[in-house]
Design an enzyme around this catalytic site. Sequence first.
Site, PDB file in Angstrom:
ATOM      1  N   ARG A 164      47.182  35.925  37.540  1.00 12.83           N
ATOM      2  CA  ARG A 164      46.195  36.819  36.895  1.00 12.83           C
ATOM      3  C   ARG A 164      46.825  38.141  36.435  1.00 12.83           C
ATOM      4  O   ARG A 164      46.206  39.205  36.539  1.00 12.83           O
ATOM      5  CB  ARG A 164      45.036  37.141  37.849  1.00 12.83           C
ATOM      6  CG  ARG A 164      44.100  36.004  38.149  1.00 12.83           C
ATOM      7  CD  ARG A 164      43.301  35.576  36.922  1.00 12.83           C
ATOM      8  NE  ARG A 164      42.250  34.664  37.307  1.00 12.83           N
ATOM      9  CZ  ARG A 164      42.439  33.372  37.558  1.00 12.83           C
ATOM     10  NH1 ARG A 164      43.639  32.848  37.423  1.00 12.83           N
ATOM     11  NH2 ARG A 164      41.420  32.616  37.894  1.00 12.83           N
ATOM     12  N   SER A 237      35.001  35.380  38.744  1.00 15.85           N
ATOM     13  CA  SER A 237      35.482  35.976  40.006  1.00 15.85           C
ATOM     14  C   SER A 237      35.511  37.491  39.869  1.00 15.85           C
ATOM     15  O   SER A 237      36.119  38.020  38.941  1.00 15.85           O
ATOM     16  CB  SER A 237      36.900  35.506  40.319  1.00 15.85           C
ATOM     17  OG  SER A 237      36.926  34.119  40.454  1.00 15.85           O
ATOM     18  N   GLU A 343      38.825  42.143  39.677  1.00 19.93           N
ATOM     19  CA  GLU A 343      39.460  41.308  38.658  1.00 19.93           C
ATOM     20  C   GLU A 343      39.042  41.680  37.236  1.00 19.93           C
ATOM     21  O   GLU A 343      39.896  41.861  36.380  1.00 19.93           O
ATOM     22  CB  GLU A 343      39.189  39.824  38.972  1.00 19.93           C
ATOM     23  CG  GLU A 343      40.218  38.881  38.383  1.00 19.93           C
ATOM     24  CD  GLU A 343      39.692  38.132  37.190  1.00 19.93           C
ATOM     25  OE1 GLU A 343      40.480  37.474  36.519  1.00 19.93           O
ATOM     26  OE2 GLU A 343      38.493  38.221  36.899  1.00 19.93           O
TER      27      GLU A 343
HETATM   28  N1  EPU Z   1      35.224  29.812  49.466  1.00 16.64           N
HETATM   29  C1  EPU Z   1      34.350  30.212  50.448  1.00 16.64           C
HETATM   30  N2  EPU Z   1      33.163  30.772  50.066  1.00 16.64           N
HETATM   31  C2  EPU Z   1      32.840  30.954  48.764  1.00 16.64           C
HETATM   32  C3  EPU Z   1      33.741  30.556  47.777  1.00 16.64           C
HETATM   33  C4  EPU Z   1      34.943  29.981  48.147  1.00 16.64           C
HETATM   34  O1  EPU Z   1      34.612  30.061  51.642  1.00 16.64           O
HETATM   35  O2  EPU Z   1      31.751  31.450  48.507  1.00 16.64           O
HETATM   36  C5  EPU Z   1      36.470  29.126  49.865  1.00 16.64           C
HETATM   37  C6  EPU Z   1      36.425  27.672  49.402  1.00 16.64           C
HETATM   38  O3  EPU Z   1      35.832  26.851  50.365  1.00 16.64           O
HETATM   39  C7  EPU Z   1      37.879  27.335  49.204  1.00 16.64           C
HETATM   40  C8  EPU Z   1      38.491  28.667  48.794  1.00 16.64           C
HETATM   41  O4  EPU Z   1      37.560  29.693  49.168  1.00 16.64           O
HETATM   42  O5  EPU Z   1      38.455  26.932  50.400  1.00 16.64           O
HETATM   43  C9  EPU Z   1      38.786  28.750  47.315  1.00 16.64           C
HETATM   44  O6  EPU Z   1      37.570  28.606  46.578  1.00 16.64           O
HETATM   45  P1  EPU Z   1      37.527  28.009  45.091  1.00 16.64           P
HETATM   46  O7  EPU Z   1      38.224  26.698  45.034  1.00 16.64           O
HETATM   47  O8  EPU Z   1      36.107  28.046  44.640  1.00 16.64           O
HETATM   48  O9  EPU Z   1      38.381  28.987  44.218  1.00 16.64           O
HETATM   49  P2  EPU Z   1      38.586  30.568  44.243  1.00 16.64           P
HETATM   50  O10 EPU Z   1      39.895  30.861  44.891  1.00 16.64           O
HETATM   51  O11 EPU Z   1      37.397  31.258  44.798  1.00 16.64           O
HETATM   52  C10 EPU Z   1      39.938  30.677  42.030  1.00 16.64           C
HETATM   53  C11 EPU Z   1      39.875  31.449  40.738  1.00 16.64           C
HETATM   54  C12 EPU Z   1      38.798  30.881  39.843  1.00 16.64           C
HETATM   55  C13 EPU Z   1      39.105  29.411  39.589  1.00 16.64           C
HETATM   56  C14 EPU Z   1      39.168  28.675  40.933  1.00 16.64           C
HETATM   57  C15 EPU Z   1      39.562  27.232  40.786  1.00 16.64           C
HETATM   58  C16 EPU Z   1      40.643  33.692  41.236  1.00 16.64           C
HETATM   59  C17 EPU Z   1      40.269  35.130  41.418  1.00 16.64           C
HETATM   60  N3  EPU Z   1      39.630  32.856  40.989  1.00 16.64           N
HETATM   61  O12 EPU Z   1      38.692  30.908  42.695  1.00 16.64           O
HETATM   62  O13 EPU Z   1      38.853  31.590  38.614  1.00 16.64           O
HETATM   63  O14 EPU Z   1      38.136  28.818  38.763  1.00 16.64           O
HETATM   64  O15 EPU Z   1      40.146  29.306  41.769  1.00 16.64           O
HETATM   65  O16 EPU Z   1      40.923  27.136  40.485  1.00 16.64           O
HETATM   66  O17 EPU Z   1      41.816  33.365  41.299  1.00 16.64           O
HETATM   67  C18 EPU Z   1      37.947  33.523  37.539  1.00 16.64           C
HETATM   68  O18 EPU Z   1      39.101  33.995  37.553  1.00 16.64           O
HETATM   69  O19 EPU Z   1      36.982  34.165  37.058  1.00 16.64           O
HETATM   70  C19 EPU Z   1      37.715  32.218  38.123  1.00 16.64           C
HETATM   71  C20 EPU Z   1      36.504  31.679  38.188  1.00 16.64           C
END
Ligand code: EPU
Length: 348
Positions: A164, A237, A343
């Site tokens: 990012r 995010s 972000e």
């Molecule tokens: N999780 C929680 N609670 C929540 C959300 C997530 O415990 O409310 C846990 C999930 O269970 C999982 C981990 O956090 O173990 C990661 O969650 P998720 O796969 O939903 O992805 P993320 O890390 O929250 C990132 C990106 C997203 C992207 C997803 C999928 C960033 C800041 N965000 O989210 O990007 O779609 O991975 O690859 O890196 C964005 O940048 O706007 C965005 C949506």
Amino acid sequence: MNTLDIQRNVPLAPLTTLELGGAAKHFVRVQSEPALIDALHWATARDCPVAILGGGSNLIVPDEGYDGLVVQLGMSDLTFRDGGLIQAGAGVPWEDVVDGAVFRGWAGVECLTGIPGSTGATPIQNVGAYGQEVAGVIDRVRVVRRDTLEAEELNPSECELDYRNSVFKRHPDRFVVTGVDFALRPDGPPSIRYAELQDNVAAHASLGDVRRAVLELRKRKSMVLDRGDANHRSAGSFFLNPVVPTNQAETLVERAVDEGLVTTASEVPRYPAQEGRTKLAAGWLIEKAGIAKGTRRGAIGVSTNHALALVHHGGGTTAELLAFAEEIRARVRDRFGVDLEREPRLLQ
Ligand code: EPU
């Protein structure tokens, strides 16, 4: 100089997915590089600050608006060349690029579907999702330099792409991105690296299958722009996933087990990052710090489907949004000693 249609006092909220914030003192939409350069000259001549607007899906506009010229990029050229080369203007909706690539059987962006916003923004924050990043397919980034007002092309290493992050984000006043060339992989296999994706597609899935599965996952998390979804007014995010020294992550994991937040260490989501560092999941930290999905502070709330997205439910202000974001940061800092970084960009 071409004629520029510079407007005054243009509300910016409708041009952003959060639908918050005030007006731009001056506003212009440009469709070409020469028009952009004219607009930048116009601003320089008046000593007027300039901010660039793309799709508005990763932007927070202050309530007081912007006391300068907002330039919306509308370059909409999109060409698919034999061999997997895509040339896209900054204003092309990103999904059009994904659509054309998957339709042609070109691999490299099939996981980057359902992301609102324009193509020019993709190198700025090195858009990534489900195990893919645009860093993997960027061939050239076309820019106008803010100091010389000349057009230039940057190769991928000059873009300094990182999680990012990029040279464009680190030095926002250096370049305006006007277009991006992508090199995709014709007939290449889809990327099925993300664990959650592996659970949702067959072993020999096509690019189209993978894209559909990603869209489905994003929908479940309210991470596609769907006006029928109560969580739709957001900037995706709201915080980055924090990258911390691995020993700090391991201490956090041990404490999480000791304090009964999880039963085993493997339940704490975390991913290896650059040497000696670990990426934690901000959504997990927020929930475990006691901010449940759906928590509300007036018109602003945490998404009911993903703790990492802040949602504007209508009639709110940017001040309220930023205050709630600060509250969340403080809670996570107090609970885990980890600083969350915002972000989306704050227009200022
Ligand atoms: N999780 C929680 N609670 C929540 C959300 C997530 O415990 O409310 C846990 C999930 O269970 C999982 C981990 O956090 O173990 C990661 O969650 P998720 O796969 O939903 O992805 P993320 O890390 O929250 C990132 C990106 C997203 C992207 C997803 C999928 C960033 C800041 N965000 O989210 O990007 O779609 O991975 O690859 O890196 C964005 O940048 O706007 C965005 C949506």
